[in-house]
Scaffold this motif. Structure first.
Motif, short mmCIF file in Angstrom:
data_model
loop_
_atom_site.label_atom_id
_atom_site.label_comp_id
_atom_site.label_asym_id
_atom_site.label_seq_id
_atom_site.Cartn_x
_atom_site.Cartn_y
_atom_site.Cartn_z
N PRO A 169 0.72 -1.24 -0.08
CA PRO A 169 -0.21 -0.03 -0.08
C PRO A 169 0.73 1.16 -0.04
O PRO A 169 0.46 2.13 -0.76
CB PRO A 169 -0.78 -0.31 1.24
N SER A 225 2.20 1.80 -3.39
CA SER A 225 1.25 2.21 -4.59
C SER A 225 0.84 3.72 -4.37
O SER A 225 0.80 4.38 -5.12
CB SER A 225 -0.18 1.36 -4.11
N SER A 243 0.03 -8.89 -1.49
CA SER A 243 -0.22 -7.34 -0.77
C SER A 243 -1.52 -7.55 -0.93
O SER A 243 -2.51 -8.27 -1.20
CB SER A 243 0.44 -6.51 -1.48
N ALA A 273 -5.17 -4.25 -0.58
CA ALA A 273 -5.64 -2.75 -0.83
C ALA A 273 -6.35 -2.39 0.41
O ALA A 273 -6.37 -1.10 1.03
CB ALA A 273 -6.76 -2.71 -1.79
N LYS A 274 -6.77 -3.33 1.23
CA LYS A 274 -7.73 -3.18 2.63
C LYS A 274 -7.55 -4.33 3.37
O LYS A 274 -7.51 -5.37 3.23
CB LYS A 274 -9.35 -2.85 2.42
N ILE A 298 -6.50 1.58 0.47
CA ILE A 298 -6.06 2.35 -0.89
C ILE A 298 -6.87 2.17 -2.11
O ILE A 298 -6.35 2.33 -3.18
CB ILE A 298 -4.68 2.15 -0.95
#
Length: 587
Positions: A259, A262, A280, A282-283, A358
């Motif tokens: 994140p 990114s 990885s 995103a949340k 993200i």
């Protein structure tokens, strides 16, 4: 027997030993990959003459097809090491070595610096050729291995009032900023061989930049309420990049490092040449729009586990399940976590990471992107990797087999191959060692279809089998519920080991079929392949229960050993030419 005459070239402060494949800078050996060394030697041998790219590719890579970019990368690495002025680019042609070169004659032996704190003066005479060969093989192995001779030097850069620890490794044209997830400790990265190998491979085609986030590892510790936000972590990355003179870099984030990378890529595209995320998300927390995250109750339970057990190998079962029972790895992981952060900081960081989201950032990323995720990742679900890739325009997504979350555990070469090809356009070409060996293949046959009982039988036999292979000086390649694969440098020892294991199998209640063949094998690390391996397996398939079958090659090589055989049959194999005489070992 006479010693091989040494051929040593001198240019500037450097000496190049063409026979032993060593480059010295006056004080120590300079590590070079085999291909980089061959290119340097070719240039030096043709000093003053322009070599075309085509002839250099043909001589160094011979029967392999590679792109010119591969040659250019190695030239760039050499220039970083010996200086830009030594190798001249000849426009539309190739390269010319223009440094002053002198061919040295025989000289008194000089100390060989193996490590900055260890030196040995080795003098050989005609009687010591074998000793010399063995020692130089060891030194060349150290020189050509990807692993550095010692830990990289740790530096500091001040960002505001906080000192950030960082390291650089490698000399490639590409800068890679490696962002480890959760907590980190720069110098303890290198204490774990798998991790050191992973980082060294990255550094073989890049300049690798490592750092510890503020509050962790060797960077300044900060109050728990001042642990870094994603924004502050980005500022620390910029400070480190500025300190090493990196104008643009690949951001490579593992797990929670993804994140931040990114966000950096979206915010500073002019300083991001590419984005790579491994395992990885995103949340972190599950909701209706993100059903793959962690449940809040489970997250609270993990916080309690951290508070109670920090200092132990916390979370290892999800992050490195295939190494979770390895005591040395467990000890390293526990120490790595302790050195990475205090218990309070670790909990606070994990709580902060739980709030990351993200999803709105991902569509704004415009740099070349690669997402790699293992299909059976026990820490972060594969759907999370798929989601990341689906939200970034033009993103390349690679899904690999495996259950480990940490990228340096499990089949790390698969991940590294994808990264290297993505960044350079060239996939790493492993160099195989080809050796003559006797391959022992033992097949287990389960006729009861009782899986639990069968697995118990296999586990009970594991220690005995491993001891027998060691006793007869073999090398265990694999051992699982399907059978055993091992290699030996002597066929008689292989047969006697097979007899011992076969006899024990009867007592243990195992039904086994055994095949042996001697031939060339391709060896790469812990893996072995080739026709000899396939042949041994097919011969085992033909054996009766409790029978040991061997090819005629094996039989012919044990003449005088006292071992006896009975001819079994004449056999043809689909992928091997000719008819093969197969013999049963009399026991």
């Amino acid at each position: 027997m006479k010693n091989t005459p040494s051929v040593v070239y001198e240019f500037g402060k450097f000496r190049l030993d063409a026979v032993e494949h060593l480059l010295f800078d006056g004080t120590k050996i300079i590590p070079l990959t085999p291909k980089a060394f061959e290119i340097l030697l070719l240039l030096v041998e043709n000093c003053g003459h322009a070599l075309t790219k085509e002839e250099m590719l043909a001589k160094v890579w011979q029967d392999s097809f590679v792109e010119e970019n591969n040659l250019a990368q190695n030239i760039s690495i050499l220039r970083r090491i010996i200086g830009d002025e030594a190798i001249e680019t000849v426009p539309r042609r190739g390269y010319r070595f223009i440094a002053q070169v002198k061919l040295l004659g025989e000289e008194p032996p000089q100390p060989i610096i193996i490590h900055e704190k260890i030196s040995a003066k080795i003098i050989f005479d005609d009687e010591k050729d074998d000793l010399k060969a063995n020692i130089m093989n060891v030194i060349q192995g150290l020189t050509h291995a990807h692993l550095p001779a010692h830990k990289p030097e740790t530096h500091y850069v001040q960002n505001g009032e906080v000192n950030i620890a960082y390291q650089t490794v490698g000399h490639g044209d590409i800068d890679i900023v490696f962002v480890m997830g959760w907590v980190s400790h720069l110098e303890y990265f290198w204490e774990e061989p798998h991790f050191a190998q992973f980082l060294s491979r990255l550094a073989s085609f890049s300049r690798l930049i490592l750092f510890d986030k503020r509050g962790t590892g060797l960077s300044d510790r900060v109050p728990i309420h001042e642990l870094p936000t994603l924004e502050e972590r980005m500022d620390d990355v910029r400070a480190v990049m500025d300190a090493v003179g990196s104008k643009q870099a690949v951001l490579l984030g593992v797990s929670e490092g993804g994140p931040m990378c990114s966000l950096f890529a979206a915010t500073y595209p002019e300083r991001t040449s590419a984005l790579i995320m491994i395992g990885s998300y995103a949340k972190r927390i599950k909701d209706e729009d993100y059903p793959w995250g962690v449940d809040l109750v489970d997250r609270e339970e993990f916080f309690e586990t951290m508070k109670r057990d920090w200092g132990k190998p916390v979370g290892i079962e999800e992050r490195a399940p295939t190494m979770a029972n390895d005591e040395k790895f467990r000890d390293w992981w526990a120490t790595y976590l302790r050195m990475g952060a205090s218990p309070g900081a670790a909990v606070a960081l994990t709580q902060m990471n739980a709030e990351i989201d993200i999803r709105q950032v991902l569509p704004t990323i415009r740099v070349p992107s690669l997402v790699i995720h293992r299909s059976g990742d026990l820490c972060l679900k594969v759907e999370e990797g798929r989601f990341l890739a689906s939200q970034i325009s033009g993103c390349k997504y690679v899904e690999l087999a495996g259950i480990d979350h940490l990228p340096f555990v499990g089949e790390q070469a698969e991940i590294l191959d994808e990264i290297e090809e993505f960044l350079t356009g060239v996939r790493h070409a492993d160099e195989y060692d080809r050796v003559l060996a006797t391959v022992l293949a033992i097949k287990f046959v389960n006729q009861n279809f009782d899986t639990s009982n069968w697995n118990d039988l296999i586990e009970r036999s594991r220690d005995f089998v491993s001891r027998q292979i060691q006793l007869f000086k073999g090398r265990e390649v694999s051992f699982d519920e399907h059978g055993i694969l091992a290699t030996f440098d002597g066929p008689a020892r292989a047969i006697r080991c097979a007899s011992s294991i076969t006899d024990a199998a009867v007592r243990l209640g195992l039904r086994v079929k055994t095949g042996l063949h001697t031939g060339e094998c391709d060896v790469l690390g812990d893996k072995i392949s080739g026709v000899a391996v396939n042949m041994a397996g097919k011969i085992a398939d033909d054996a009766e229960f409790g029978e040991i079958l061997a090819s005629r090659t094996v039989k012919d090589l044990v003449a005088g050993s006292g071992l006896n055989f009975v001819e079994s049959n004449l056999k043809t194999f689909d992928d091997v030419q000719g008819n093969w005489r197969i013999f049963s070992v009399k026991r």
